[in-house]
Design an enzyme around this catalytic site. Structure first.
Site, PDB file in Angstrom:
ATOM      1  N   CYS A 172       0.814  -1.229   0.000  1.00 20.15           N
ATOM      2  CA  CYS A 172       0.000   0.000   0.000  1.00 20.15           C
ATOM      3  C   CYS A 172       0.842   1.271   0.000  1.00 20.15           C
ATOM      4  CB  CYS A 172      -0.960   0.007   1.182  1.00 20.15           C
ATOM      5  SG  CYS A 172      -1.939  -1.493   1.318  1.00 20.15           S
ATOM      6  N   HIS A 184      -3.104   6.932   3.097  1.00 20.07           N
ATOM      7  CA  HIS A 184      -3.564   5.637   2.601  1.00 20.07           C
ATOM      8  C   HIS A 184      -4.937   5.359   3.199  1.00 20.07           C
ATOM      9  CE1 HIS A 184      -4.017   1.591   1.491  1.00 20.07           C
ATOM     10  NE2 HIS A 184      -3.694   1.063   2.648  1.00 20.07           N
ATOM     11  N   ASN A 188     -10.304  -0.173   0.670  1.00 21.84           N
ATOM     12  CA  ASN A 188      -8.836  -0.072   0.607  1.00 21.84           C
ATOM     13  C   ASN A 188      -8.362  -0.592  -0.749  1.00 21.84           C
ATOM     14  OD1 ASN A 188      -6.098  -0.543   0.809  1.00 21.84           O
ATOM     15  ND2 ASN A 188      -6.177  -1.429   2.850  1.00 21.84           N
TER      16      ASN A 188
HETATM   17  O1  UT7 Z   1      -3.476  -1.635   3.854  1.00 27.02           O
HETATM   18  C1  UT7 Z   1      -3.310  -2.218   5.114  1.00 27.02           C
HETATM   19  C2  UT7 Z   1      -4.355  -3.258   5.292  1.00 27.02           C
HETATM   20  N1  UT7 Z   1      -4.994  -3.486   6.492  1.00 27.02           N
HETATM   21  C3  UT7 Z   1      -5.400  -2.640   7.467  1.00 27.02           C
HETATM   22  O2  UT7 Z   1      -5.117  -1.490   7.536  1.00 27.02           O
HETATM   23  C4  UT7 Z   1      -6.291  -3.238   8.519  1.00 27.02           C
HETATM   24  C5  UT7 Z   1      -6.021  -2.739   9.906  1.00 27.02           C
HETATM   25  N2  UT7 Z   1      -6.991  -3.286  10.814  1.00 27.02           N
HETATM   26  C6  UT7 Z   1      -8.285  -2.923  10.854  1.00 27.02           C
HETATM   27  O3  UT7 Z   1      -8.716  -2.092  10.063  1.00 27.02           O
HETATM   28  C7  UT7 Z   1      -9.182  -3.500  11.923  1.00 27.02           C
HETATM   29  O4  UT7 Z   1      -8.391  -4.251  12.835  1.00 27.02           O
HETATM   30  C8  UT7 Z   1     -10.312  -4.396  11.350  1.00 27.02           C
HETATM   31  C9  UT7 Z   1     -11.346  -3.549  10.630  1.00 27.02           C
HETATM   32  C10 UT7 Z   1      -9.763  -5.437  10.400  1.00 27.02           C
HETATM   33  C11 UT7 Z   1     -11.023  -5.113  12.499  1.00 27.02           C
HETATM   34  O5  UT7 Z   1     -11.534  -4.178  13.415  1.00 27.02           O
HETATM   35  P1  UT7 Z   1     -11.263  -4.335  14.984  1.00 27.02           P
HETATM   36  O6  UT7 Z   1     -11.970  -3.238  15.648  1.00 27.02           O
HETATM   37  O7  UT7 Z   1      -9.788  -4.461  15.185  1.00 27.02           O
HETATM   38  O8  UT7 Z   1     -12.010  -5.687  15.300  1.00 27.02           O
HETATM   39  P2  UT7 Z   1     -11.415  -7.048  15.896  1.00 27.02           P
HETATM   40  O9  UT7 Z   1     -10.615  -7.766  14.888  1.00 27.02           O
HETATM   41  O10 UT7 Z   1     -10.842  -6.802  17.247  1.00 27.02           O
HETATM   42  O11 UT7 Z   1     -12.769  -7.827  16.129  1.00 27.02           O
HETATM   43  C12 UT7 Z   1     -13.747  -7.425  17.106  1.00 27.02           C
HETATM   44  C13 UT7 Z   1     -14.927  -8.363  17.009  1.00 27.02           C
HETATM   45  C14 UT7 Z   1     -14.533  -9.845  17.044  1.00 27.02           C
HETATM   46  O12 UT7 Z   1     -15.561 -10.550  17.715  1.00 27.02           O
HETATM   47  P3  UT7 Z   1     -15.370 -10.978  19.269  1.00 27.02           P
HETATM   48  O13 UT7 Z   1     -14.141 -11.825  19.283  1.00 27.02           O
HETATM   49  O14 UT7 Z   1     -15.216  -9.677  20.016  1.00 27.02           O
HETATM   50  O15 UT7 Z   1     -16.623 -11.704  19.564  1.00 27.02           O
HETATM   51  C15 UT7 Z   1     -14.533 -10.236  15.581  1.00 27.02           C
HETATM   52  O16 UT7 Z   1     -14.799 -11.608  15.389  1.00 27.02           O
HETATM   53  O17 UT7 Z   1     -15.586  -8.160  15.758  1.00 27.02           O
HETATM   54  C16 UT7 Z   1     -15.700  -9.411  15.060  1.00 27.02           C
HETATM   55  N3  UT7 Z   1     -15.602  -9.147  13.632  1.00 27.02           N
HETATM   56  C17 UT7 Z   1     -16.673  -8.822  12.905  1.00 27.02           C
HETATM   57  N4  UT7 Z   1     -17.967  -8.698  13.219  1.00 27.02           N
HETATM   58  C18 UT7 Z   1     -18.811  -8.339  12.233  1.00 27.02           C
HETATM   59  C19 UT7 Z   1     -14.494  -9.136  12.831  1.00 27.02           C
HETATM   60  N5  UT7 Z   1     -14.833  -8.822  11.579  1.00 27.02           N
HETATM   61  C20 UT7 Z   1     -16.183  -8.627  11.594  1.00 27.02           C
HETATM   62  C21 UT7 Z   1     -17.100  -8.269  10.603  1.00 27.02           C
HETATM   63  N6  UT7 Z   1     -18.402  -8.129  10.961  1.00 27.02           N
HETATM   64  N7  UT7 Z   1     -16.749  -8.043   9.319  1.00 27.02           N
END
Ligand code: UT7
Length: 317
Positions: free
Chosen positions: A115, A239, A269
């Site tokens: 990216c 980004h 993204n």
């Molecule tokens: O170009 C670089 C590429 N990548 C990035 O920049 C990504 C950087 N990371 C992020 O943007 C975030 O970490 C995410 C958007 C991927 C995830 O958000 P988060 O606030 O960090 O969520 P998390 O992974 O801590 O998940 C929280 C909860 C979990 O459930 P439990 O364990 O609390 O019950 C996940 O299973 O949200 C759940 N979850 C979802 N729920 C609904 C994860 N993805 C989803 C989803 N819909 N799509």
């Protein structure tokens, strides 16, 4: 002709973008996997993304518009740099196809810094202007939908396809690039990767945490290299990965959030295409005025980071 002349800088004289042909909304995703529009919007800021097309095809569309705007003929371009982390083939480089389709007669190469690829390529392009080239076409183009695991809700909600291009032209003097920084922390490979032929695997929370630090550190280095302070920055073109990453980085940089340009609501993204697409938006909606200082800053798999300070001038318009 490419006689080394360190007294040449460059300026951006044309720009263009292309987006995937199909719009996928959050509700479309929610009908296929266990997620919701509310969750995606709140956790990422993304409402919809565009998918479809090939990396070369999108690059050609964006490149054509940039050439036209710069008033360049294909033979005027001395080098094509294509930033992509989703090449159409393993071999040859996708830039070759783009070079052919655009009718360019110059050298062409792919640059993969994930990216951060567009800013890496932009800085590289400015370096070539100092080496004597007159015009370089720089394109970031991606078809991330091809390497996205559409069964994995933690990544499928994030990515989209698109391309953004700029033409940079040599001019005597320092040009518009006032400062830059390129970085890589190679030990972080495992937090975001796709094996050859495989799909994206990401430790989201870890990438988020590192991204904010990498963006902030890189931006600070570029601002210092330009001899400026955060107060001098007119607009940040970051980004487009997650609106919360952008907000956190802006807070750490001490720059008001409304100075950040965002397009991720409609694009998701798009990796190396995201910064030129956001730049396109900022330039086309007329908010950027002569003398404004732009901070382009990205981070990505690798884990790479890159930033550049560009001073906009009347002669760019
Ligand atoms: O170009 C670089 C590429 N990548 C990035 O920049 C990504 C950087 N990371 C992020 O943007 C975030 O970490 C995410 C958007 C991927 C995830 O958000 P988060 O606030 O960090 O969520 P998390 O992974 O801590 O998940 C929280 C909860 C979990 O459930 P439990 O364990 O609390 O019950 C996940 O299973 O949200 C759940 N979850 C979802 N729920 C609904 C994860 N993805 C989803 C989803 N819909 N799509």
């Amino acid at each position: 002709m490419s006689e080394i002349n360190g007294n040449y800088g460059g300026r951006i004289t044309g720009w263009g973008i292309a987006l995937g042909s199909e719009t996928i909304t959050n509700d479309d995703l929610a009908s296929r996997m266990d997620t919701s529009n509310e969750w995606i919007l709140e956790r990422t800021g993304i409402k919809e993304r565009r998918i479809g097309g090939s990396t070369a095809g999108l690059a050609v569309q964006a490149g054509q518009d940039a050439l036209e705007m710069a008033g360049c003929k294909a033979e005027d371009i001395d080098l094509l740099i294509l930033a992509t982390t989703t090449p159409d083939d393993q071999i040859p480089a996708t830039s070759g196809m783009v070079q052919h389709e655009l009718g360019l007669t110059c050298g062409a190469m792919d640059l993969n810094a994930a990216c951060s690829g567009f800013v890496y390529s932009l800085v590289t392009g400015f370096g070539f202007l100092k080496l004597g080239y007159k015009r370089v076409l720089i394109i970031g183009s991606e078809t991330l939908s091809r390497v996205t695991d559409w069964e994995d809700r933690s990544t499928a909600i994030l990515f989209g396809d698109g391309a953004g291009a700029v033409v940079i032209e040599a001019e005597e003097g320092n040009g518009c690039l006032l400062g830059w920084n390129l970085g890589c922390e190679g030990s972080l490979r495992d937090i975001l990767y796709a094996e050859v032929g495989g799909k994206i695997i990401m430790a989201g929370k870890e990438v988020f945490r590192k991204a904010v630090i990498a963006m902030t550190d890189s931006a600070k280095s570029s601002i210092a290299a330009a001899g400026l302070s955060s107060n001098d920055i007119s607009y940040v073109i970051p980004h487009q990965a997650n609106i919360r990453i952008i907000e956190s980085a802006m807070k750490r940089l001490g720059i008001a959030e409304n100075r950040a340009v965002s397009v991720l609501q409609k694009t998701g993204n798009t990796s190396s295409a995201s910064i030129p697409i956001a730049l396109f938006k900022a330039l086309n909606d007329g908010r950027v005025k002569s003398g404004d200082i732009l901070l382009l800053v990205g981070f990505g798999a690798g884990m790479t980071s890159a930033s550049a300070i560009i001073q906009w001038s009347e002669s760019n318009e």
